[in-house]
Design a protein around this motif. Structure first.
Motif, mmCIF file in Angstrom:
data_model
loop_
_atom_site.group_PDB
_atom_site.id
_atom_site.type_symbol
_atom_site.label_atom_id
_atom_site.label_comp_id
_atom_site.label_asym_id
_atom_site.label_seq_id
_atom_site.Cartn_x
_atom_site.Cartn_y
_atom_site.Cartn_z
ATOM 1 N N TRP A 1 -11.874 -2.130 1.164
ATOM 2 C CA TRP A 1 -11.412 -0.737 1.004
ATOM 3 C C TRP A 1 -11.753 -0.208 -0.382
ATOM 4 C CZ3 TRP A 1 -9.937 1.942 5.073
ATOM 5 C CH2 TRP A 1 -9.427 1.254 6.190
ATOM 6 N N LYS A 2 -12.564 -0.958 -1.103
ATOM 7 C CA LYS A 2 -12.819 -0.655 -2.507
ATOM 8 C C LYS A 2 -13.277 0.795 -2.706
ATOM 9 C CE LYS A 2 -14.984 -2.682 -6.536
ATOM 10 N NZ LYS A 2 -15.883 -3.720 -7.034
ATOM 11 N N LYS A 3 -14.054 1.334 -1.753
ATOM 12 C CA LYS A 3 -14.629 2.668 -1.939
ATOM 13 C C LYS A 3 -13.674 3.786 -1.541
ATOM 14 C CE LYS A 3 -19.408 1.250 -1.454
ATOM 15 N NZ LYS A 3 -20.329 0.991 -0.333
ATOM 16 N N LEU A 4 -12.492 3.436 -1.081
ATOM 17 C CA LEU A 4 -11.518 4.463 -0.723
ATOM 18 C C LEU A 4 -11.015 5.096 -2.023
ATOM 19 C CD1 LEU A 4 -9.810 5.744 1.548
ATOM 20 C CD2 LEU A 4 -8.100 3.993 1.114
ATOM 21 N N GLU A 5 -11.301 6.395 -2.178
ATOM 22 C CA GLU A 5 -10.987 6.989 -3.475
ATOM 23 C C GLU A 5 -9.707 7.794 -3.456
ATOM 24 O OE1 GLU A 5 -14.765 8.702 -4.049
ATOM 25 O OE2 GLU A 5 -15.455 7.041 -5.294
ATOM 26 N N LEU A 6 -8.855 7.504 -2.491
ATOM 27 C CA LEU A 6 -7.552 8.153 -2.440
ATOM 28 C C LEU A 6 -6.489 7.101 -2.688
ATOM 29 C CD1 LEU A 6 -8.131 10.166 0.831
ATOM 30 C CD2 LEU A 6 -7.995 11.118 -1.463
ATOM 31 N N PRO A 7 -5.360 7.516 -3.318
ATOM 32 C CA PRO A 7 -4.274 6.545 -3.454
ATOM 33 C C PRO A 7 -3.830 6.091 -2.069
ATOM 34 C CG PRO A 7 -3.850 8.507 -4.757
ATOM 35 C CD PRO A 7 -5.030 8.821 -3.914
ATOM 36 N N VAL A 8 -3.569 4.809 -1.902
ATOM 37 C CA VAL A 8 -3.317 4.292 -0.557
ATOM 38 C C VAL A 8 -2.016 4.799 0.052
ATOM 39 C CG1 VAL A 8 -4.701 2.220 -0.831
ATOM 40 C CG2 VAL A 8 -2.303 2.198 -1.492
ATOM 41 N N GLU A 9 -1.032 5.184 -0.816
ATOM 42 C CA GLU A 9 0.230 5.618 -0.236
ATOM 43 C C GLU A 9 0.179 7.068 0.240
ATOM 44 O OE1 GLU A 9 -0.424 5.099 -3.293
ATOM 45 O OE2 GLU A 9 0.572 6.471 -4.665
ATOM 46 N N LEU A 10 -0.900 7.807 -0.085
ATOM 47 C CA LEU A 10 -0.999 9.224 0.264
ATOM 48 C C LEU A 10 -1.143 9.388 1.779
ATOM 49 C CD1 LEU A 10 -1.074 11.933 -1.247
ATOM 50 C CD2 LEU A 10 -3.576 11.832 -1.055
ATOM 51 N N LYS A 11 -0.153 10.058 2.390
ATOM 52 C CA LYS A 11 -0.199 10.201 3.860
ATOM 53 C C LYS A 11 -0.753 11.561 4.274
ATOM 54 C CE LYS A 11 1.795 6.288 4.950
ATOM 55 N NZ LYS A 11 0.834 5.342 4.419
ATOM 56 N N GLY A 12 -0.953 12.467 3.300
ATOM 57 C CA GLY A 12 -1.502 13.780 3.645
ATOM 58 C C GLY A 12 -1.043 14.840 2.658
ATOM 59 N N THR A 13 -1.428 16.076 2.928
ATOM 60 C CA THR A 13 -0.970 17.195 2.105
ATOM 61 C C THR A 13 -0.133 18.092 2.999
ATOM 62 O OG1 THR A 13 -2.912 18.470 2.648
ATOM 63 C CG2 THR A 13 -3.055 17.070 0.705
ATOM 64 N N ALA A 14 0.132 19.325 2.531
ATOM 65 C CA ALA A 14 0.970 20.230 3.319
ATOM 66 C C ALA A 14 0.376 20.489 4.695
ATOM 67 C CB ALA A 14 1.159 21.556 2.566
ATOM 68 N N SER A 15 -0.940 20.600 4.767
ATOM 69 C CA SER A 15 -1.504 20.942 6.066
ATOM 70 C C SER A 15 -2.467 19.875 6.595
ATOM 71 C CB SER A 15 -2.224 22.286 5.976
ATOM 72 O OG SER A 15 -3.123 22.253 4.881
ATOM 73 N N THR A 16 -2.671 18.791 5.852
ATOM 74 C CA THR A 16 -3.581 17.746 6.381
ATOM 75 C C THR A 16 -2.858 16.412 6.504
ATOM 76 O OG1 THR A 16 -4.303 17.120 4.190
ATOM 77 C CG2 THR A 16 -5.628 18.773 5.326
ATOM 78 N N GLU A 17 -3.476 15.567 7.307
ATOM 79 C CA GLU A 17 -2.971 14.187 7.438
ATOM 80 C C GLU A 17 -4.090 13.233 7.039
ATOM 81 O OE1 GLU A 17 -1.002 12.420 10.931
ATOM 82 O OE2 GLU A 17 -0.408 14.492 11.392
ATOM 83 N N ILE A 18 -3.707 12.132 6.489
ATOM 84 C CA ILE A 18 -4.717 11.122 6.136
ATOM 85 C C ILE A 18 -4.379 9.839 6.889
ATOM 86 C CG2 ILE A 18 -5.690 9.721 4.281
ATOM 87 C CD1 ILE A 18 -4.895 11.985 2.373
ATOM 88 N N ILE A 19 -5.370 9.294 7.562
ATOM 89 C CA ILE A 19 -5.152 8.022 8.263
ATOM 90 C C ILE A 19 -6.257 7.046 7.855
ATOM 91 C CG2 ILE A 19 -5.132 6.847 10.485
ATOM 92 C CD1 ILE A 19 -3.902 9.262 11.720
ATOM 93 N N ASN A 20 -5.866 5.871 7.405
ATOM 94 C CA ASN A 20 -6.837 4.811 7.096
ATOM 95 C C ASN A 20 -6.672 3.683 8.114
ATOM 96 O OD1 ASN A 20 -7.571 6.165 4.683
ATOM 97 N ND2 ASN A 20 -5.752 5.280 3.711
#
Lengths: 657, 164
Positions: A139-158
């Motif tokens: 996951w080294k190239k993942l440039e987002l903090p791992v605990e970030l689940k999304g913003t007000a209008s977006t979701e992040i799924i790893n």
């Protein structure tokens, strides 16, 4: 020879008990047991006194021994490279049993055990860190903090997509949904590592696709922040722990010298346990104890003087009653002594029986030589065993000592037979150097029938000696008539048969002699039966035993078979070795030496085993079957048993154990 | 050369004898040593110290294979195959084939039986390592018959004269 035993009873004070047991251990010639008493006496005595119960203390000692053993194992594993273990430390018995000798050693045990524990903990921590590291690195190239689940209008799924799924189809489906940002972080043969950012409005559709493809959400556990930073942290911790492990290993290596003291402690505690175990034979009151024992008769007075001189005790020496079984200790001269191992492994003679070693040993020695029958192997065997005895300083009476010395003597017998048959590493000198070494007697490969006949003669002789031993035992027990009937008549039959076959002009006499012996057997062998008809019937049937004798004799044909086997296999090795060209070129010379060395070592090993096994078998089955009854219990005196140290015991007699 | 000529050829028969001596005795030993080895491995997982004892017991059923090789060698030596001057008649070849049978057949079966005895003797040393000698003796009882077969093969080969 079976050593005569005397019975001891020792009465003493409880205060001095430990010291007395220590002294007996030093003497090393007394086997302790309960005093002999009848059941009635026992009942009465147990109302006034009791037997010691040392079980609880022994369990504690066992636990201590385990701790020491684990520290020994640990320090041995972490021995500094290239440092050879020095030979056993010599110590006098008195300082061996003195607790002062071991002052501060327990701390060393604890320190070693502590190091061992820390090391194990560090190693398991290192393992789990490496696991974490391996899981994150993809996951080294993942440039987002791992605990970030999304913003007000977006979701992040790893997460990961399994290899079974068609990733292109999956990407296309997501693309059709729209508002999805796909970042494929990495992929390996197992799975693809994917990070998705999408608008909350398409959440359901995306999740549906994820379900279809078998998507697994990544679990980052406790960590937070950027993956790359976490990996860096892990790397730091891993190198830190590696350093720690190296430090601990170094510390352990520096503690290697503690090993000698710790090993001494092990021996000390182990013998403390031995002394506790014998305490169960002590009948005691608050103030006094009584215990029985056995000791060789020739040292009994010495033991009495030794103990009574230094302690407030009374030692009573009595002779065993008629028919009473005593512990068995054998004493033989230095040539017979090593062969005791053969009898030991079968069964010790009972204390009222006969020590068979003095007749068995010469036969064993003789037959071993015929079976191995190669002068080269014999010389090598004697050299190896002689060297081992000298180098290892084997303790007299130990199995190893007997074994090595026995093989040493058997090697000499093998050299003699090798010379007789002309076998020196098979026909090595003929094949390799073109010069034949002539046999002093004859070459059995050329005339096997001759050796077979001789094997039968040797065998028949041993069987006749076995029967003579039986007669000797019968006569010793006052049954001289049985000796005449059971053995004497058979001898007459054998004598008759021999004269019949080899007597020439006297052959006709042999017939009558054999018949006379046979009639004697018919008349006497049924004597235990009651009815007159049965008497004659079992008498006549006993003649059938001649087949048993014949099959026993045939069994000695293995002398020929095993002897030939050694010689022929040695020949095979020699011929194979010269096939590439012998001394023709350097390469073929090297190949020849390699094959000769390996082949002859193998042949010697396998045939030494065969000679040992089958020479033993001839004694056990054919020879002992004629007269020997075992069943004796070995004399087991309380004495220092050391694994790591070497103690000079005060030898008072005997060589068993 | 027709098929009949081949199977009545002395060299062929003698070589066949040498082969079956090695093949069957070797197969039996392989099986016997294997059986004992399985039992030995089971013991070593519990008592690694007894490797030496277990190895002795495992080696015992291996001797039949060696006896087979020995007989094969003697046959090949007899017909001159090793020196390169092969001379053997049909009858002599057939007799040598017959000589190979005792060690081939008895070697095969005795090695397997001995392997079983060795395996159970490993059971003895699992509990009582000091009783190794008794286990060895039991296995040696079986080997007696392989030795008798070896002896029969040896004596037959030795007694035959091969002139070609």
């Amino acid at each position: 020879m079976i050593v005569k035993m005397s019975k001891l009873s020792i009465v003493g004070l409880m205060d001095e008990r430990s010291a007395i047991v220590r002294r007996l251990m030093k003497l090393g010639v007394v086997q302790l047991c309960e005093i002999s008493m009848t059941d009635e006496q026992r009942e009465q005595i147990l109302q006034m006194s009791q037997f010691d119960n040392a079980a609880k203390r022994i369990a504690q000692i066992d636990e201590e021994l385990r701790k020491i053993q684990s520290s020994i194992d640990f320090l041995t594993q972490h021995a500094p490279k290239g440092k050879a273990k020095p030979s056993k430390r010599e110590i006098t018995f008195d300082s061996f049993v003195n607790p002062e000798t071991y002052k501060g050693v327990w701390e060393k045990v604890f320190e070693a055990n502590r190091l061992q524990k820390t090391l194990a903990a560090k190693k398991s921590e290192l393992g789990s860190l490496i696991n974490d590291h391996d899981a994150l690195i993809l996951w080294k190239k993942l440039e987002l903090p791992v605990e970030l689940k999304g913003t007000a209008s977006t979701e992040i799924i790893n997460g990961t997509v399994p290899p079974s799924a068609d990733i292109d189809l999956f990407l296309k489906a997501l693309d059709e949904i729209g508002c999805v940002f796909i970042n494929i972080i990495a992929s390996d043969s197992n799975q693809s590592y994917v990070s998705l950012i999408f608008h909350k409005s398409v959440s359901d559709k995306v999740n549906e696709q994820l379900r279809l493809v078998g998507f697994t959400r990544a679990n980052f556990g406790e960590i937070s922040g950027l993956v790359a930073e976490n990996i860096k942290n892990l790397d730091n911790r891993i190198s830190q722990i590696r350093q720690d492990i190296a430090d601990i290993s170094e510390q352990s290596e520096q503690r290697y010298n503690d090993l000698y003291e710790i090993e001494g402690l092990y021996d000390y505690i182990f013998n403390m346990r031995e002394r506790r175990v014998v305490r169960e034979n002590f009948l005691k009151t608050d103030k006094a104890f009584v215990v029985g024992g056995w000791t060789p008769a020739d040292v009994a007075q010495k033991v009495k003087k030794e103990i009574e001189g230094d302690f407030t005790v009374f030692v009573d020496i009595t002779q065993p009653e008629a028919g009473e079984e005593t512990p068995v200790l054998l004493k033989n001269n230095r040539f017979i002594y090593p062969f005791e191992i053969i009898t030991d492994m079968y069964s010790l003679p009972s204390s009222s029986g006969v020590d068979p070693n003095f007749v068995m040993a010469p036969f064993y020695w003789f037959f071993f030589g015929i079976m191995l029958s190669d002068g080269g192997y014999g010389a090598l065997l004697s050299l190896l065993c002689g060297f081992a005895v000298w180098k290892l300083k084997t303790e007299k009476g130990s199995i190893l000592d007997k074994m090595l010395k026995m093989l040493f003597f058997c090697g000499i017998s093998t050299v003699i037979w090798g010379a007789a048959f002309g076998g020196w590493f098979g026909d090595l000198s003929l094949v390799v150097f073109g010069r034949e070494i002539a046999p002093l007697w004859f070459n059995p490969a050329g005339d096997p029938m001759k050796l077979m006949i001789w094997a039968f003669i040797f065998g028949a002789f041993q069987l006749i000696v076995g029967m003579a031993m039986n007669a000797y035992i019968l006569i010793r027990n006052g049954k001289w008539l049985d000796a005449v009937f059971d053995i004497g008549f058979w001898y007459v039959v054998f004598a008759g048969l021999v004269i019949m076959f080899f007597g020439g002009d006297l052959s006709y006499m042999g017939k009558y002699i054999a018949a006379a012996g046979g009639i004697g057997l018919i008349l006497t062998q049924g004597r235990s039966e009651k009815h007159i008809v049965k008497k004659f019937l079992s008498g006549a049937l006993s003649l059938y035993n001649i087949t048993g004798f014949m099959s026993d004799v045939l069994s000695y044909s293995r002398l020929l078979a095993l002897g030939l086997a050694t010689g022929v296999i040695a020949q095979v090795i020699n011929q194979v070795a010269v096939l590439p060209g012998g001394f023709g070129s350097i390469v073929s010379t090297i190949i020849m030496f390699v094959i000769l060395t390996g082949g002859h070592i193998f042949n010697m090993a396998i045939n030494t085993l065969g000679a040992y096994v089958h020479s033993s078998r001839l004694q056990y089955v054919e020879f002992f079957g004629k007269f020997y009854e075992g069943g004796g219990k070995a004399f087991a005196p309380i004495r220092a048993k050391v694994k790591y140290l070497r103690i000079k015991p005060l030898q008072l007699g005997g060589n068993n154990q | 050369m027709t098929f009949t000529e081949i199977i009545t050829n002395g060299t062929f028969l003698a070589v066949l004898g040498a082969s079956i001596a090695v093949v069957f005795a070797g197969m039996g030993s392989a099986k016997g040593v294997g059986i004992a080895g399985e039992a030995a491995s089971g013991l070593i997982s519990e008592e690694p110290d007894r490797f030496g004892q277990a190895l002795i017991l495992q080696a015992l059923p291996g001797t039949q294979g060696i006896y087979g090789l020995l007989i094969a060698f003697m046959i090949l030596n007899k017909i001159g195959l090793l020196s390169g001057n092969i001379a053997v008649s049909s009858l002599e070849g057939a007799a040598l084939l017959g000589a190979a049978l005792p060690i081939a057949v008895v070697g095969y079966f005795s090695a397997i039986a001995q392997g079983r005895v060795s395996a159970s003797a490993i059971g003895i040393i699992a509990k009582k390592p000091e009783e190794l000698a008794k286990g060895i003796t039991f296995a040696a009882m079986v080997e007696t018959f392989a030795i008798l077969a070896l002896l029969a093969s040896l004596l037959i080969i030795n007694g035959l004269t091969v002139v070609g």
